[in-house]
Design an enzyme around this catalytic site. Structure first.
Site, PDB file in Angstrom:
ATOM      1  CD  GLU A   1      69.389 -30.968  26.136  1.00 17.05           C
ATOM      2  OE1 GLU A   1      70.141 -29.978  26.199  1.00 17.05           O
ATOM      3  OE2 GLU A   1      68.942 -31.410  25.052  1.00 17.05           O
TER       4      GLU A   1
ATOM      5  CG  HIS B   1      74.343 -29.214  25.673  1.00 17.98           C
ATOM      6  ND1 HIS B   1      75.140 -28.673  24.679  1.00 17.98           N
ATOM      7  CD2 HIS B   1      73.301 -29.789  25.028  1.00 17.98           C
ATOM      8  CE1 HIS B   1      74.588 -28.927  23.496  1.00 17.98           C
ATOM      9  NE2 HIS B   1      73.476 -29.610  23.669  1.00 17.98           N
TER      10      HIS B   1
HETATM   11 NI    NI Z   1      72.224 -30.373  22.211  1.00 20.76          NI
END
Ligand code: NI
Length: 181
Positions: free
Chosen positions: A139, A142
């Site tokens: 994450e 991201h």
């Molecule tokens: Ni992802």
């Protein structure tokens, strides 16, 4: 409850770095709730802000549905920073809601230490390992505009190319809504 369409590979927002949040407002709290709803609707275990079109540095994680993690408390990390990564690594299969139908082995540090703000603007630090560390790193990636294909060797990347092109062209089936570019 609000389910937000998820951005998929090819959407530029996934390549943009998110911005740190200066102060957490009611609007952020609502967005975070929507992120949890959207993640659960898609049976995901983590979701980052740019996957639902937000440009600020937030992600949510919930491992409760995973065997062995039944007591996991869902967590939101705002402005996260990775403080430490172990030299020891682990290889495990990963998927991503923005890369539907792709599963690929990714090598990541086994243990990490992360700093973040909670929703009360308190600075928190925690150590994570195994799956929890992996999801946080995924994450976090991201939020800095990185995706699974950036974390594998060129041979695997080559194999993914065709599937990634299909996702770009939206020639995919998902059981959750996906966003237009
Ligand atoms: Ni992802």
């Amino acid at each position: 409850m609000a389910i937000i369409p998820i951005t998929v590979f090819g959407n530029k927002i996934l390549r943009q770095k998110t911005r740190p949040i200066k102060s957490i407002t009611d609007e952020h709290i609502k967005k975070i709730k929507d992120m949890f709803d959207t993640m659960r609707n898609a049976s995901g275990i983590g979701l980052a802000a740019n996957q639902v079109g937000f440009t600020e540095s937030i992600f949510v994680v919930d491992l409760k549905g995973v065997d062995g993690y039944e007591k996991f408390k869902p967590i939101v990390m705002i402005n996260p920073e990775i403080l430490l990564e172990s030299e020891e690594t682990e290889i495990a299969e990963e998927g991503c809601l923005s890369l539907p139908n792709i599963r690929v082995e990714v090598e990541r540090p086994k243990q990490i230490k992360v700093k973040y703000l909670d929703t009360d603007e308190n600075e928190q630090e925690l150590e994570a390992e195994d799956l929890f560390a992996r999801v946080i790193l995924h994450e976090y990636d991201h939020l800095i505009g990185k995706l699974i294909p950036d974390r594998v060797n060129s041979e695997i990347k080559k194999k993914l190319k065709e599937d990634l092109e299909k996702i770009k062209r939206k020639e995919i089936k998902t059981d959750y809504p996906i966003a237009e570019d």
